[in-house]
Enzyme design. Structure first.
Site, PDB file in Angstrom:
ATOM      1  N   CYS A 114      -6.248   1.970   5.772  1.00  7.63           N
ATOM      2  CA  CYS A 114      -6.746   0.937   6.204  1.00  7.63           C
ATOM      3  C   CYS A 114      -6.329   0.306   7.536  1.00  7.63           C
ATOM      4  O   CYS A 114      -5.216   0.885   8.033  1.00  7.63           O
ATOM      5  CB  CYS A 114      -6.608  -0.413   5.301  1.00  7.63           C
ATOM      6  SG  CYS A 114      -4.979  -0.836   5.133  1.00  7.63           S
ATOM      7  N   GLU A 133       0.961   3.824   1.954  1.00  3.33           N
ATOM      8  CA  GLU A 133       1.390   4.199   3.253  1.00  3.33           C
ATOM      9  C   GLU A 133       2.489   3.456   3.596  1.00  3.33           C
ATOM     10  O   GLU A 133       3.388   3.819   4.088  1.00  3.33           O
ATOM     11  CB  GLU A 133       0.366   4.034   4.154  1.00  3.33           C
ATOM     12  CG  GLU A 133      -0.911   5.090   3.746  1.00  3.33           C
ATOM     13  CD  GLU A 133      -1.894   4.074   3.173  1.00  3.33           C
ATOM     14  OE1 GLU A 133      -3.254   4.476   3.639  1.00  3.33           O
ATOM     15  OE2 GLU A 133      -1.752   3.210   2.280  1.00  3.33           O
ATOM     16  N   HIS A 143       0.828  -0.999  -0.053  1.00  2.00           N
ATOM     17  CA  HIS A 143       0.122   0.037  -0.156  1.00  2.00           C
ATOM     18  C   HIS A 143       0.991   1.296  -0.013  1.00  2.00           C
ATOM     19  O   HIS A 143       2.041   1.211   0.612  1.00  2.00           O
ATOM     20  CB  HIS A 143      -0.995  -0.003   1.159  1.00  2.00           C
ATOM     21  CG  HIS A 143      -2.081  -0.979   1.245  1.00  2.00           C
ATOM     22  ND1 HIS A 143      -2.958  -0.761   2.047  1.00  2.00           N
ATOM     23  CD2 HIS A 143      -2.046  -2.194   0.735  1.00  2.00           C
ATOM     24  CE1 HIS A 143      -3.824  -1.887   1.773  1.00  2.00           C
ATOM     25  NE2 HIS A 143      -3.268  -2.939   0.808  1.00  2.00           N
TER      26      HIS A 143
END
Length: 150
Positions: free
Chosen positions: A84, A56, A54
């Site tokens: 998430c 991040e 992801h």
């Protein structure tokens, strides 16, 4: 503060656009320390076939490498979509002080972000600001998935 958040979010949006060009889900992230971007990343799960890639997670990894520390104290993360639970865990474990996101995740239920960030079991808390350049961040995702449904 709002102007700064929009400024840095625009860089996260640029990362999301790179992901879209590569046919990845268009989510981008940047990490800022002392008013300078120290890392940038975008989703690349499909091209790498790695579930944790992801935006991040990749931005955190790059920032840790740059600062030579797993502690990203004094840092802010800007991400185009509400993080998430996996990414929230990494953000909090990295001691990032502020989470700034653009679009709210329509799949997030029951204020999941707030529940995780404010959980008493965690020894680190982060400030959260949502809805920064929300329309732009939301539209890039909507447009991407619209093309997938044709």
């Amino acid at each position: 503060m709002q102007k700064d958040n929009e400024y840095y979010m625009s860089f996260a949006l640029r990362q999301a656009k790179k992901a879209k060009e590569l046919n990845e889900v268009p989510i981008g992230a940047v990490i800022v320390k002392d008013n300078a971007i120290i890392s940038r990343a975008y989703n690349n799960r499909n091209s790498t076939q790695n579930a944790i890639n992801h935006a991040e997670m990749l931005a955190i990894s790059k920032a840790c490498k740059k600062l030579k520390s797993w502690r990203l104290e004094g840092c802010k993360i800007y991400v185009t979509l509400e993080p998430c639970p996996m990414c929230l865990g990494a953000i909090l474990n990295a001691r990032i002080e502020e989470i700034v996101f653009g679009a709210y995740d329509k799949t997030s239920k029951n204020n999941m972000l707030d529940i995780i960030v404010n959980d008493d079991r965690l020894n680190h808390k982060a400030k959260v600001f949502g809805g920064i350049l929300e329309d732009e961040c939301s539209n890039i995702l909507k447009d991407f998935f619209k093309t997938k449904r044709l």
